[in-house]
Design a protein around this motif. Structure first.
Motif, PDB file in Angstrom:
ATOM      1  N   HIS A 129       0.819  -1.215   0.000  1.00 19.50           N
ATOM      2  CA  HIS A 129       0.000   0.000   0.000  1.00 19.50           C
ATOM      3  C   HIS A 129       0.852   1.264   0.000  1.00 19.50           C
ATOM      4  O   HIS A 129       0.318   2.368  -0.062  1.00 19.50           O
ATOM      5  CB  HIS A 129      -0.937   0.014   1.207  1.00 19.50           C
ATOM      6  N   HIS A 130       2.170   1.102   0.082  1.00 19.45           N
ATOM      7  CA  HIS A 130       3.070   2.254   0.175  1.00 19.45           C
ATOM      8  C   HIS A 130       4.205   2.184  -0.848  1.00 19.45           C
ATOM      9  O   HIS A 130       5.218   2.862  -0.683  1.00 19.45           O
ATOM     10  CB  HIS A 130       3.633   2.349   1.600  1.00 19.45           C
ATOM     11  N   LEU A 131       4.015   1.394  -1.893  1.00 20.54           N
ATOM     12  CA  LEU A 131       5.045   1.280  -2.928  1.00 20.54           C
ATOM     13  C   LEU A 131       5.082   2.538  -3.788  1.00 20.54           C
ATOM     14  O   LEU A 131       4.107   3.285  -3.866  1.00 20.54           O
ATOM     15  CB  LEU A 131       4.767   0.056  -3.808  1.00 20.54           C
ATOM     16  N   GLY A 132       6.219   2.764  -4.411  1.00 14.79           N
ATOM     17  CA  GLY A 132       6.348   3.891  -5.337  1.00 14.79           C
ATOM     18  C   GLY A 132       6.594   5.227  -4.670  1.00 14.79           C
ATOM     19  O   GLY A 132       6.528   6.266  -5.319  1.00 14.79           O
ATOM     20  N   LYS A 133       6.883   5.223  -3.379  1.00 10.46           N
ATOM     21  CA  LYS A 133       7.117   6.462  -2.637  1.00 10.46           C
ATOM     22  C   LYS A 133       8.584   6.623  -2.227  1.00 10.46           C
ATOM     23  O   LYS A 133       8.909   7.511  -1.451  1.00 10.46           O
ATOM     24  CB  LYS A 133       6.256   6.498  -1.368  1.00 10.46           C
ATOM     25  N   GLY A 134       9.439   5.736  -2.707  1.00  8.51           N
ATOM     26  CA  GLY A 134      10.848   5.798  -2.335  1.00  8.51           C
ATOM     27  C   GLY A 134      11.124   5.336  -0.914  1.00  8.51           C
ATOM     28  O   GLY A 134      12.132   5.709  -0.319  1.00  8.51           O
ATOM     29  N   LEU A 135      10.241   4.520  -0.367  1.00  6.28           N
ATOM     30  CA  LEU A 135      10.382   4.119   1.034  1.00  6.28           C
ATOM     31  C   LEU A 135      11.481   3.096   1.275  1.00  6.28           C
ATOM     32  O   LEU A 135      12.060   3.064   2.366  1.00  6.28           O
ATOM     33  CB  LEU A 135       9.045   3.635   1.587  1.00  6.28           C
ATOM     34  N   ALA A 136      11.808   2.277   0.290  1.00  5.23           N
ATOM     35  CA  ALA A 136      12.940   1.363   0.473  1.00  5.23           C
ATOM     36  C   ALA A 136      14.222   2.185   0.624  1.00  5.23           C
ATOM     37  O   ALA A 136      15.066   1.886   1.473  1.00  5.23           O
ATOM     38  CB  ALA A 136      13.049   0.385  -0.692  1.00  5.23           C
ATOM     39  N   THR A 137      14.330   3.249  -0.158  1.00  3.07           N
ATOM     40  CA  THR A 137      15.481   4.155  -0.033  1.00  3.07           C
ATOM     41  C   THR A 137      15.483   4.812   1.341  1.00  3.07           C
ATOM     42  O   THR A 137      16.519   4.878   2.011  1.00  3.07           O
ATOM     43  CB  THR A 137      15.437   5.212  -1.151  1.00  3.07           C
ATOM     44  N   LYS A 138      14.336   5.288   1.772  1.00  6.69           N
ATOM     45  CA  LYS A 138      14.235   5.922   3.083  1.00  6.69           C
ATOM     46  C   LYS A 138      14.599   4.926   4.191  1.00  6.69           C
ATOM     47  O   LYS A 138      15.302   5.272   5.142  1.00  6.69           O
ATOM     48  CB  LYS A 138      12.821   6.470   3.306  1.00  6.69           C
ATOM     49  N   LEU A 139      14.141   3.704   4.061  1.00  2.68           N
ATOM     50  CA  LEU A 139      14.450   2.670   5.048  1.00  2.68           C
ATOM     51  C   LEU A 139      15.960   2.432   5.123  1.00  2.68           C
ATOM     52  O   LEU A 139      16.530   2.353   6.213  1.00  2.68           O
ATOM     53  CB  LEU A 139      13.710   1.375   4.702  1.00  2.68           C
ATOM     54  N   VAL A 140      16.620   2.354   3.982  1.00  4.22           N
ATOM     55  CA  VAL A 140      18.068   2.138   3.975  1.00  4.22           C
ATOM     56  C   VAL A 140      18.775   3.342   4.599  1.00  4.22           C
ATOM     57  O   VAL A 140      19.752   3.185   5.333  1.00  4.22           O
ATOM     58  CB  VAL A 140      18.587   1.823   2.555  1.00  4.22           C
ATOM     59  N   ARG A 141      18.283   4.544   4.358  1.00  2.00           N
ATOM     60  CA  ARG A 141      18.862   5.739   5.000  1.00  2.00           C
ATOM     61  C   ARG A 141      18.738   5.644   6.528  1.00  2.00           C
ATOM     62  O   ARG A 141      19.671   5.989   7.253  1.00  2.00           O
ATOM     63  CB  ARG A 141      18.186   7.012   4.498  1.00  2.00           C
ATOM     64  N   PHE A 142      17.577   5.197   7.014  1.00  2.00           N
ATOM     65  CA  PHE A 142      17.412   5.000   8.463  1.00  2.00           C
ATOM     66  C   PHE A 142      18.407   3.964   8.979  1.00  2.00           C
ATOM     67  O   PHE A 142      18.950   4.103  10.078  1.00  2.00           O
ATOM     68  CB  PHE A 142      15.991   4.560   8.808  1.00  2.00           C
ATOM     69  N   ILE A 143      18.655   2.925   8.197  1.00  4.60           N
ATOM     70  CA  ILE A 143      19.619   1.890   8.593  1.00  4.60           C
ATOM     71  C   ILE A 143      21.020   2.498   8.682  1.00  4.60           C
ATOM     72  O   ILE A 143      21.779   2.204   9.611  1.00  4.60           O
ATOM     73  CB  ILE A 143      19.563   0.700   7.613  1.00  4.60           C
ATOM     74  N   GLU A 144      21.345   3.379   7.753  1.00  2.00           N
ATOM     75  CA  GLU A 144      22.641   4.053   7.801  1.00  2.00           C
ATOM     76  C   GLU A 144      22.757   4.908   9.063  1.00  2.00           C
ATOM     77  O   GLU A 144      23.795   4.922   9.726  1.00  2.00           O
ATOM     78  CB  GLU A 144      22.843   4.891   6.542  1.00  2.00           C
ATOM     79  N   GLU A 145      21.677   5.607   9.423  1.00  4.66           N
ATOM     80  CA  GLU A 145      21.679   6.403  10.658  1.00  4.66           C
ATOM     81  C   GLU A 145      21.843   5.495  11.881  1.00  4.66           C
ATOM     82  O   GLU A 145      22.560   5.842  12.829  1.00  4.66           O
ATOM     83  CB  GLU A 145      20.388   7.217  10.772  1.00  4.66           C
ATOM     84  N   PHE A 146      21.180   4.337  11.865  1.00  3.27           N
ATOM     85  CA  PHE A 146      21.320   3.359  12.956  1.00  3.27           C
ATOM     86  C   PHE A 146      22.787   2.946  13.092  1.00  3.27           C
ATOM     87  O   PHE A 146      23.326   2.887  14.196  1.00  3.27           O
ATOM     88  CB  PHE A 146      20.429   2.138  12.678  1.00  3.27           C
ATOM     89  N   ALA A 147      23.430   2.649  11.980  1.00  3.19           N
ATOM     90  CA  ALA A 147      24.839   2.237  12.022  1.00  3.19           C
ATOM     91  C   ALA A 147      25.692   3.342  12.641  1.00  3.19           C
ATOM     92  O   ALA A 147      26.479   3.081  13.558  1.00  3.19           O
ATOM     93  CB  ALA A 147      25.329   1.897  10.613  1.00  3.19           C
ATOM     94  N   LEU A 148      25.517   4.564  12.169  1.00  4.93           N
ATOM     95  CA  LEU A 148      26.306   5.682  12.696  1.00  4.93           C
ATOM     96  C   LEU A 148      26.058   5.880  14.181  1.00  4.93           C
ATOM     97  O   LEU A 148      26.990   6.164  14.937  1.00  4.93           O
ATOM     98  CB  LEU A 148      25.995   6.963  11.937  1.00  4.93           C
ATOM     99  N   SER A 149      24.810   5.707  14.619  1.00  7.17           N
ATOM    100  CA  SER A 149      24.496   5.892  16.043  1.00  7.17           C
ATOM    101  C   SER A 149      25.192   4.840  16.905  1.00  7.17           C
ATOM    102  O   SER A 149      25.339   5.015  18.110  1.00  7.17           O
ATOM    103  CB  SER A 149      22.979   5.859  16.280  1.00  7.17           C
ATOM    104  N   ASN A 150      25.625   3.749  16.275  1.00  6.14           N
ATOM    105  CA  ASN A 150      26.375   2.699  16.965  1.00  6.14           C
ATOM    106  C   ASN A 150      27.877   2.770  16.640  1.00  6.14           C
ATOM    107  O   ASN A 150      28.605   1.814  16.880  1.00  6.14           O
ATOM    108  CB  ASN A 150      25.811   1.329  16.590  1.00  6.14           C
TER     109      ASN A 150
END
Length: 173
Positions: A101-122
């Motif tokens: 229901h949320h495809l086509g909004k660039g959310l996989a990219t956004k999710l990977v960006r959040f993962i990058e922030e998670f890595a940096l926070s660690n």
């Protein structure tokens, strides 16, 4: 829209599993062999959550995405046909899925960006991921975000494309 990225909790397993079932069906429609062998399944997701490795992407009160994140914990990555960029600590990304229901909004990219922030926070500056050779959507996301193809790794008897990205705090901002 405001999105949140946080650890999944046990009561969210049904919503997470529904999203993964949608992703499994999409992989099949795309003619992919990925995720067509009973993996992932609810037990895998439960194990992610039990190990504090399951993460959800949330819009408002709705779970719209899922991924599993492991730190320095992927035995298959020790044997790569190729070469990783680094040998330092790393975050492993598995099981990325976005709600149909949320495809086509660039959310996989956004999710990977959040993962990058998670890595940096660690204080981790490397992210490693792998995907099937026929998962063109995931390859496109990884390549768009600057992940480098490093070679092949093997899971459950089949080879997968392996990627790594060395991240910096400046890049995430």
């Amino acid at each position: 829209m405001t999105y949140q990225f946080r650890k999944a909790i046990p009561s969210e397993l049904p919503q997470i599993w529904a999203i993964l079932q949608q992703a499994i069906a999409r992989r099949k429609q795309d003619g992919s062999n990925q995720w067509q062998d009973g993996y992932p399944n609810p037990e895998v997701i439960q194990n992610d959550i039990d190990k504090n490795a399951g993460f959800v992407l949330i819009e408002g009160d709705t779970i719209i995405g899922y991924s599993a994140l492991l730190i320095n914990d992927e035995p298959a990555y020790k044997k790569i046909e190729g070469k990783w960029l680094t040998n330092d600590d790393f975050v492993v990304v598995h099981r990325i899925a976005i709600s149909e229901h949320h495809l086509g909004k660039g959310l996989a990219t956004k999710l990977v960006r959040f993962i990058e922030e998670f890595a940096l926070s660690n204080n981790i500056f490397s992210i490693k991921a792998d995907t099937n050779f026929d998962n063109f959507a995931m390859m496109k996301v990884l390549e768009k975000l600057g992940y480098t193809y490093c070679g092949e790794v093997y899971f459950r008897g089949s080879s997968r494309k392996a990627y790594e990205k060395v991240i910096t705090k400046e890049e995430i901002r």
